[in-house]
Write an enzyme that holds these catalytic residues in place. Structure first.
Site, short mmCIF file in Angstrom:
data_model
loop_
_atom_site.label_atom_id
_atom_site.label_comp_id
_atom_site.label_asym_id
_atom_site.label_seq_id
_atom_site.Cartn_x
_atom_site.Cartn_y
_atom_site.Cartn_z
N HIS A 1 0.83 -1.22 0.00
CA HIS A 1 0.00 0.00 0.00
C HIS A 1 0.86 1.27 0.00
CE1 HIS A 1 -3.71 -2.28 0.64
NE2 HIS A 1 -3.02 -3.01 1.49
N ASN B 1 -10.33 -3.27 1.80
CA ASN B 1 -9.91 -3.30 0.39
C ASN B 1 -11.13 -3.09 -0.51
OD1 ASN B 1 -7.15 -3.86 0.85
ND2 ASN B 1 -7.52 -6.06 0.95
#
Length: 727
Positions: free
Chosen positions: A109, A181
């Site tokens: 990320h 997510n």
């Protein structure tokens, strides 16, 4: 109002002059779309100062210690041509700080974009959760970070990848983080496998390639052997793996969480973020082109939408399921993070709405330094024994301490609680609080016993009786089905979406050097769906594997991204003009803006609209940045446009049409975007051979209505449909 209103994205709230400024003025304020963290002390007390108090305060240059400086362009030397002197304190401070400006980027990320906003609860969750921020009408500040998983911080936005969707709620009871997510299932069932899946997906350690993609041997080697990953992988191979916009992404909490009501009763839930703009994806060619043409496409799109006042919104919803001894719902193990609960079995109930209203003032201070933790929970919300979630509880805290330089990362402005912080934690690197007292321990008498433990309203873990069993390294038998939900997902898609999944697998596996890995993954696809395996095998030129899944007609229509009608606010429409003034263009632009659309005027050198330059030229416009295209005039080849300066200017074979306009049209057609024409623009479409579904013409007012209707479906899906295919 100007017909060519500037598009969002100005780097400064004030346009500069050509000459360097010489008259000192104070720092410019943030742009209207920007907002920094709400000012609070390190212990959660609100500060009576504006957010700009965290920024530089004066017009005159100083050292880090506040000493005024008269020169920052020349180092201190022994004479004009002599060596630089170690006595130059300003030089040493400036270079030393520069040398330490970077912090370790996130292992996963790393590539992110973020925004400030608010969450307003509608009260629907009040009966199942005691959390204060979920009570009727409560408004809570939030900070949201979106991200890709595999790529480095400098990678492109539109790669095929899972996206992170992390929300920090600054509640009256402390910070609550919902770290999810854009895909509701994960690659692995047990957190001990997380290093393995990330090592497999990252670039090969020998060459550090490929970057930010899964189309390589190590990834497919792992997922074809570790078959629980198949459930997540097929979602990633769908159009959800290449979202059109961060504003058009669904979000999921992935795990089952436990909610606790005011009486202590519990239920299990799965969290969903439903975008008001709908869930939409790019097509693969668009994604590839944007990686080169605008690798910041998603970040720019989010920031520009907020700047333009098109505030992105999501409804937060929950699937509510009873907490049973076996923690199953309709045969689905709620502790298995590779499983989702179809919405047809358990509808999503909306409990509030989030609106993003401001961009960060400083990317590093906010987007880069924000620290999410799955363990940041408030009273009324608790974790389950999901074996991936349990490991995340440890990993996130450990990661932030390493990445942000110590245990006091919660005191960074973007991470500070908006509720009082009265902990017994002291000292450590970068301590921002000045704690009083002499007794940072409990119990004590020297500080009057403070802080006292809370008797009412405290966070309490819901009591659960552990299963009486031996210590084992095993998963429940209910975790063993790795294929049925992947098959359910594939069958639930429309024909065009299934084609895109087949094409994605074909592309990815074609990049694997080892034939055995392609063949092994084909075997896994055969266990998911026979048509899927046959389509990918045909694309790879390999035999179709024997065997196949147990046939099933089960489908979940909610999984398809095709169908329905969605708001068009903020969609971008390219308006192509010629060198000559054309009546009606102003009416068209006004109509598009009135419908909430963002028009980009595209014209040749020397063209103008009411004396103002277009925002794009024939040489700089690309169809991939547009949602629709309007040809508003004739577009003869631009004089002086040569292939040596612009390869797209090479003659296209079309008479009286600039080759770059031809490419714009053909690309827009290929990507199933609405195309419109007015006036002499209709002749342009005819010469280029553009006609069929999603192509309209007429006067400005009618064109706006037609485009709005077409854009509501996101694409002209009929252009993709195979002959005779069922939708």
């Amino acid at each position: 109002m100007s017909l060519t209103t500037p598009v969002p994205g100005a780097p400064s709230p004030q346009s500069p002059h050509a000459a360097q400024p010489v008259d000192p003025t104070g720092p410019l304020p943030p742009a209207n779309d920007q907002r920094g963290p709400d000012p609070h002390t390190a212990t959660g007390a609100p500060l009576p100062v504006p957010g700009t108090a965290f920024a530089q305060q004066g017009a005159r240059l100083t050292s880090p210690g506040g000493v005024p400086l008269r020169d920052t362009d020349h180092s201190l030397k022994a004479g004009r041509r002599g060596p630089v002197l170690l006595a130059d304190q300003h030089l040493r401070e400036k270079i030393n700080h520069f040398d330490h400006e970077r912090i370790p980027e996130r292992v996963v990320h790393a590539r992110g974009a973020a925004a400030h906003g608010t969450f307003v609860a509608n009260g629907a969750a009040a009966g199942i959760c005691r959390a204060a921020f979920l009570q009727p009408g409560v408004e809570t500040p939030v900070f949201v970070r979106f991200s890709t998983v595999l790529g480095s911080r400098g990678s492109a936005d539109t790669v095929r990848d899972t996206r992170g969707f992390a929300v920090k709620f600054y509640t009256s009871e402390g910070v609550h983080d919902l770290v999810g997510n854009n895909i509701p299932v994960f690659f692995i069932q047990d957190g001990i496998k997380f290093p393995d899946i990330i090592h497999a997906g990252k670039p090969h350690p020998s060459r550090e390639i490929p970057q930010a993609q899964s189309a390589h041997d190590t990834f497919w080697d792992f997922v074809s052997l570790h078959t629980e990953a198949q459930a997540h992988t097929i979602w990633n191979m769908s159009d959800r793996g290449i979202p059109r916009s961060l504003r058009m992404m669904e979000g999921f909490g992935v795990h089952a969480f436990r909610l606790i009501d005011a009486d202590g009763d519990t239920c299990l839930v799965k969290f969903h973020w439903k975008p008001k703009a709908g869930v939409h994806g790019l097509v693969w060619e668009e994604a590839q082109l944007l990686c080169g043409l605008d690798p910041d496409f998603h970040r720019r799109d989010l920031a520009d939408a907020i700047e333009a006042g098109n505030f992105p919104q999501w409804d937060l919803g929950v699937q509510v399921m009873p907490e049973t001894d076996d923690e199953l719902f309709e045969g689905i193990d709620l502790l298995d993070p590779t499983k989702f609960v179809p919405e047809e079995l358990c509808p999503v109930q909306v409990i509030g709405t989030m609106t993003l209203t401001a961009n960060p003032v400083n990317y590093f201070a906010e987007t880069e330094q924000v620290a999410f933790q799955v363990g940041n929970l408030v009273p009324g919300i608790d974790v389950t024994n999901d074996p991936l979630l349990q490991v995340r509880l440890f990993s996130y805290l450990d990661t932030q301490m390493t990445r942000l330089g110590g245990p006091n990362f919660t005191q960074l402005p973007i991470n500070r609680s908006h509720a009082p912080v009265n902990d017994l934690l002291r000292d450590g690197m970068h301590q921002g609080a000045v704690h009083g007292g002499v007794a940072p321990y409990h119990p004590n008498s020297l500080d009057g016993g403070c802080p006292f433990v809370v008797t009412e309203g405290a966070f309490i873990e819901a009591p659960r009786i552990p299963e009486a069993n031996a210590r084992v390294r095993q998963l429940p038998a209910s975790f063993e089905d790795h294929f049925s939900q992947a098959g359910l997902f594939f069958r639930s898609l429309s024909a065009v979406e299934r084609d895109h999944v087949v094409a994605a697998y074909t592309f990815e596996l074609s990049k694997c050097y080892e034939l055995v890995i392609r063949q092994r993954q084909l075997d896994q696809l055969a266990a998911i769906d026979a048509d899927l395996a046959a389509g990918v095998a045909a694309g790879l030129g390999l035999p179709v594997p024997d065997g196949g899944p147990v046939s099933s007609d089960q489908r979940s229509p909610a999984l398809s991204m095709v169908g329905g009608s969605w708001p068009v606010t903020g969609r971008t429409v390219g308006v192509v003009i010629g060198a000559e003034r054309v009546p009606g263009v102003g009416d068209l632009l006004d109509g598009l803006r009135g419908a909430g659309l963002l028009p980009l005027v595209i014209g040749p050198a020397g063209s103008s609209v009411e004396g103002e330059l277009p925002q794009r030229s024939y040489g700089t416009a690309v169809a991939v940045e547009l949602d629709a295209l309007v040809i508003a005039a004739s577009t003869p080849p631009e004089p002086g446009a040569t292939p040596t300066l612009d390869a797209r200017a090479a003659p296209s074979g079309e008479v009286d049409v600039d080759a770059r306009v031809v490419e714009l049209l053909r690309q827009a057609w290929r990507h199933a975007k609405p195309i419109a024409a007015m006036g002499e623009g209709k002749d342009v479409l005819e010469r280029v051979g553009i006609d069929g579904a999603g192509v309209v013409s007429g006067q400005p007012a009618a064109l706006v209505d037609d485009l709005t209707d077409l854009l509501a479906a996101h694409r002209v899906w009929q252009r993709f449909e195979p002959a005779g295919a069922d939708a």
